[in-house]
Design a protein around this motif. Structure first.
Motif, short mmCIF file in Angstrom:
data_model
loop_
_atom_site.label_atom_id
_atom_site.label_comp_id
_atom_site.label_asym_id
_atom_site.label_seq_id
_atom_site.Cartn_x
_atom_site.Cartn_y
_atom_site.Cartn_z
N GLN A 3 51.93 41.64 27.44
CA GLN A 3 51.78 42.06 26.71
C GLN A 3 51.12 41.73 25.92
O GLN A 3 50.29 40.86 25.18
N LEU A 4 50.14 43.86 25.94
CA LEU A 4 49.09 43.47 25.05
C LEU A 4 49.76 43.76 23.97
O LEU A 4 50.82 45.16 24.08
N ASP A 5 49.19 43.98 22.47
CA ASP A 5 49.23 45.11 22.25
C ASP A 5 47.98 45.24 20.73
O ASP A 5 46.81 44.36 20.76
N ASP A 14 41.16 41.35 26.09
CA ASP A 14 42.41 41.04 26.74
C ASP A 14 42.38 42.27 27.27
O ASP A 14 42.44 42.51 28.76
N PHE A 15 42.40 43.60 26.81
CA PHE A 15 41.76 45.02 27.74
C PHE A 15 41.04 45.06 28.94
O PHE A 15 41.28 45.64 29.52
N THR A 16 39.33 44.19 28.15
CA THR A 16 38.73 45.10 29.05
C THR A 16 38.71 43.66 29.74
O THR A 16 38.74 44.41 31.41
N VAL A 18 41.90 43.18 31.13
CA VAL A 18 42.75 43.48 32.20
C VAL A 18 41.75 45.39 33.48
O VAL A 18 41.99 44.98 34.74
N VAL A 19 41.26 45.83 32.33
CA VAL A 19 40.22 46.88 33.39
C VAL A 19 38.98 46.50 33.99
O VAL A 19 39.22 46.80 35.58
N GLU A 20 38.51 45.15 33.88
CA GLU A 20 37.76 44.53 34.75
C GLU A 20 38.56 43.93 35.89
O GLU A 20 37.54 43.32 36.85
N GLU A 21 39.24 43.52 35.90
CA GLU A 21 39.83 42.58 36.93
C GLU A 21 39.78 43.47 38.35
O GLU A 21 40.36 44.05 38.65
N ARG A 22 39.27 42.56 39.28
CA ARG A 22 38.87 42.92 40.50
C ARG A 22 40.54 42.74 41.54
O ARG A 22 40.65 41.18 41.79
N ARG A 23 41.05 43.56 42.22
CA ARG A 23 42.94 42.04 42.02
C ARG A 23 41.86 42.96 44.39
O ARG A 23 43.00 42.31 44.68
N ASP A 24 41.50 43.38 44.49
CA ASP A 24 40.78 43.27 46.16
C ASP A 24 40.54 42.31 46.55
O ASP A 24 40.24 40.83 45.69
#
Lengths: 430, 430
Positions: A3-5, A14-16, A18-24
């Motif tokens: 959870q982010l706020d 933290d948001f960056t 999430v955005v840049e996480e590679r799930r492949d």
């Protein structure tokens, strides 16, 4: 789930992440796929026999072992219970209507100097559609991929699908009957994509290959891009739900889980401006997961990749977050979804209001459910009839219009150091 | 040059060989490019400094070394002679007009059950344009790539171009001024494409990369497809001229050479129904080559890849040959080009009649000169504003329309073994 706020000091970092996480999947599939494609290109049917035995435990011996016939699909359709048959037919009809209006218009006009210019759209001759076997064999995906090809006017529509130990999914066959597929070959994996691209003894090559598949299938399509056209590089599915505190937390929890249950690498994200609502949703997600037959997958996806973001001011903060995430599915469960949509630059598909759960888009709404994932909505679109068509431009000049623009062409050709270009113009100017 | 005749017993075999010939460089660039991209991704500006020194002999030290400014482009434009300036401006205006009419329309409608459906087209945020240095630095290519991006509404348009030993082409800079490019970075090769895709310290990433380049640039684009959007996988250029015996052999010879002079791997093919005319053209090609400043390239292309095909019956035989070749450029220098065009299924661009040499399409006609090569016209199209845009679909249901189609969605979700999908629908149906 994390959870982010937006009021936290580390939010941007933290948001960056999430955005840049590679799930492949990052496994070394490229080399394996390269080998398989090379082998299929030279070994043709023999290579398919070998791989199908090895990967699917299925023997391709007689001609009849290779194909699933139209009769078999018709039988599967006839055997459906009425509710399923009507649901598939409703889905097919609505998908067809939506995609028929996508057909592009040809252009043919004469401009001010008398030059005739234009462009003609035509379907590709043949399209191949990959249909996964096993867990991810979805009749809805067959409809979403096959119907746009048919609407585009593709004459030969070929399905390849693995049939592990000979098993196929009757719902998929029924969908193939509804969509009107021309050939179904019982081969899968990278070897099936190679067969469609290069052709084998039995399987004639196609021009475009579409459809979902595992990491090997996706990599085969990527490596063959250019030999064939492909729909897109697809990754794990994802949903971004933007919901205020006036929603039923159970509804939003179910929406988040509808993507989480697809795959352990799927991602579900909630943005809300109500911390109390966020807590309620998190709670309902946990309760609902335990009731799902898909709980193992959903649990892992939610634990590893689920995100709840609490913002201070929805109107001011949500648009930037939405555009940074560029999600495949975006639900706007808020009072004025229209205003928010106006600020969305990147999303595969948008679901407006509280009565439009993403799942209706997966099946029966009409628009395509094959959508860009992994932030690719920044530059690519969902599947459409255009993926099965191509455009030829044309030019026709007469002496007058050629005389009007020919000299400029010759000037530029000389400037670029291309004398034969210039000569082909100048000879006609004399 | 090889000459084929459809009446020869071996014609089918020989023609298939022409169709299937691969003219792309087959060197091992993939591994080299992979290394460069990995290095740029982690090393960022430092990696660019290193590669630019090594490959271009150019030092990126101060900020000013990295860029070519808008002022410099304006100066290059102002320094053009009037003829060149007018020719570039005419080209730009005609390209802009043709592409403006390509802008797609949004959809927003409510169907019979009350479901609101639609799709919104938006430009990508940022586009990168590769401009080769050296021999192939063409101002016309800059216009053909940059103007569609501008017409699409792309806000940030970035050029990367190698400047070997610091040299740049003033005509290209003038074209950049006309098209309105936002940034020009003095980097090239696979490293420049990597910089555009991943971003570096100085260069912000873009969403789409287009433009011609050598084998390393093309391979970099192919490897990064999915991280970014790309225009297409481009190969050596080609022209197919269909001409009857009523043409001036000199004109047709010049048309064939206008592609041959591009590159030793370019291909020029003539289809005619007049063997005497074929001999005259072959003769004029040889004479004209010796007069060209580009004779070395043209000679090699024509000798290695040139083909003349004599057919018995143009109307009956040419269409199949045309469609099998699926050429980038197709000239129809015959009495009734319209009738023949009606039978063409695959071609990048068609040039109708005797007064439409391909070279006018390269510069000033208006349609894009970036076209599919290597038989890719079977499934892909020339560059257009659509390459710089993407489509977001949307769905909005109210209680009534949700009630009309929700149950079918739940039925299909259950059938596919996706209970959370079903639940997100069923909770709202209660």
């Amino acid at each position: 789930m994390q959870q982010l706020d937006t009021t936290q000091p580390n939010f941007a970092r933290d948001f960056t992440r999430v955005v840049e996480e590679r799930r492949d999947a990052d496994s070394d599939v490229a080399g394996v796929v390269q080998d398989i494609l090379r082998t299929v290109r030279t070994g043709k049917d023999d290579a398919l026999v070998k791989y199908t035995q090895r990967f699917d435990g299925y023997s391709l011996i007689d001609d009849a072992d290779w194909v699933i016939t139209a009769e078999r699909c018709k039988e599967a359709f006839d055997a459906l219970d009425a509710e399923q048959r009507d649901a598939l037919q409703l889905a097919a009809n609505r998908i067809r209507s939506y995609h028929e209006a996508q057909l592009p218009k040809n252009r043919d006009y004469t401009d001010a100097i008398g030059a005739r210019l234009g462009a003609i759209w035509r379907p590709v001759d043949a399209a191949g559609l990959y249909v996964p076997g096993g867990r991810a064999a979805y009749p809805s995906s067959l409809l979403m991929n096959a119907i746009p090809a048919r609407v585009a006017g593709v004459e030969r529509l070929v399905v390849v699908t693995p049939t592990p130990k000979g098993n196929s999914n009757p719902l998929v066959l029924a969908a193939a009957h509804i969509a009107g597929v021309d050939e179904i070959w019982r081969v899968g994996g990278a070897q099936a994509v190679g067969a469609l691209a290069y052709g084998t003894d039995r399987i004639k090559p196609v021009d475009v290959v579409v459809g979902p598949g595992n990491a090997y299938v996706a990599e085969a399509k990527r490596q063959l891009y250019g030999v064939i056209g492909i729909d897109m590089v697809a990754g794990p599915s994802e949903i971004l739900v933007v919901a205020d505190g006036k929603n039923d937390p159970d509804w939003i929890a179910a929406d988040l889980l509808s993507q989480a249950e697809h795959d352990p690498t799927s991602q579900s994200i909630l943005i809300t401006d109500d911390a109390g609502f966020a807590a309620l949703v998190a709670d309902r997600v946990d309760v609902q997961i335990s009731q799902l037959a898909t709980q193992k997958t959903a649990r892992q996806s939610w634990d590893d990749h689920g995100v709840i973001i609490v913002v201070n001011d929805m109107e001011a903060e949500a648009p930037d977050l939405i555009n940074a995430l560029a999600a495949e599915h975006l639900e706007l469960a808020i009072d004025d979804p229209e205003a928010m949509m106006g600020k969305v630059r990147h999303a595969g598909s948008i679901f407006l209001g509280r009565m439009t759960p993403e799942a209706v888009g997966d099946y029966v709404a009409g628009p395509n459910h094959v959508l860009p994932t992994g932030r690719r909505a920044r530059f690519s679109s969902g599947l459409s009839v255009l993926d099965f068509m191509k455009r030829t431009s044309f030019i026709q000049l007469d002496e007058a219009s050629f005389g009007a623009i020919g000299p400029a062409a010759a000037t530029l050709a000389h400037a670029e150091g291309l004398p034969a270009h210039a000569k082909s113009v100048e000879l006609r100017l004399k």
